[in-house]
Design an enzyme around this catalytic site. Structure first.
Site, short mmCIF file in Angstrom:
data_model
loop_
_atom_site.label_atom_id
_atom_site.label_comp_id
_atom_site.label_asym_id
_atom_site.label_seq_id
_atom_site.Cartn_x
_atom_site.Cartn_y
_atom_site.Cartn_z
N CYS A 175 -8.56 -5.65 -9.90
CA CYS A 175 -8.04 -4.62 -10.78
C CYS A 175 -7.62 -3.22 -9.94
O CYS A 175 -8.47 -2.75 -9.32
CB CYS A 175 -9.17 -4.11 -11.56
N CYS A 202 -7.21 -1.29 1.43
CA CYS A 202 -5.96 -1.98 2.12
C CYS A 202 -6.65 -2.19 3.58
O CYS A 202 -7.34 -1.46 4.31
CB CYS A 202 -4.99 -0.75 2.31
N CYS A 250 0.92 -1.26 0.13
CA CYS A 250 -0.25 -0.01 -0.12
C CYS A 250 0.81 1.15 0.18
O CYS A 250 1.83 1.46 0.98
CB CYS A 250 -0.72 0.06 1.20
ZN LIG Z 1 -2.67 1.12 3.59
#
Ligand SMILES: [Zn+2]
Length: 169
Positions: free
Chosen positions: A157, A134, A85
């Site tokens: 995606c 996330c 992330c």
């Molecule tokens: Zn994150």
């Protein structure tokens, strides 16, 4: 001082400024929440993220924006490594499950593990889709569709501007 010497000095100074900017611009260096190992759920305000994240990444991660196809990084990246992330450094996907979906967005057939991402029903744009975010910071990453390859049949995606890639050492 002769002209070539002066030019060389100017060139070296510019080089130093460039190096300093590139070090400063790395998200890890000005982002206290960035970690590959801390799994603790983050509660950070959008105002705080806005100070930390580049504008395009903020738009995706915090405002559920989408980058135009083939404009983000990693679409054609075939290097071995891990995708994290961009906001918080949480491990999300392995290059082993990345494939070329032909959509213009980085695509994977499964997340790194069950604690990597969370799914959320998304009814924007007049359709029902499953948004992926996330699991640590809640940042929006993209969507999952059921037209992916085996073994899962899923297509995660993702927006390249929401990801940070680190090659395997
Ligand atoms: Zn994150």
């Amino acid at each position: 001082m002769k002209n070539p010497t002066r030019l060389l000095i100017i060139f070296i100074i510019l080089l130093c400024i460039g190096a300093a900017i590139s070090v400063w611009a790395r998200p890890q260096n000005k982002n206290p929440y960035y970690s590959h190992t801390d799994n603790g759920r983050l509660r950070v305000s959008d105002a705080e993220w806005k100070k930390i994240l580049p504008a395009q990444s903020y738009n995706i991660l915090r405002e559920e924006g989408t980058e135009a196809p083939n404009t983000g990084p990693y679409v054609h990246n075939k290097q071995a490594g891990t995708y994290y992330c961009l906001a918080c450094g949480h491990p999300l996907f392995s290059s082993k499950t990345k494939y070329d979906s032909g959509t213009g967005w980085p695509s994977f057939y499964q997340p790194l593990d069950k604690n990597s991402v969370t799914e959320l029903r998304d009814e924007s744009l007049g359709t029902v889709r499953t948004a992926i975010s996330c699991a640590r910071c809640g940042g929006h990453l993209g969507h999952v569709f059921d037209d992916g390859p085996k073994p899962t049949g899923l297509r995660y995606c993702m927006n390249g501007f929401a990801l940070a890639f680190e090659p395997t050492k």
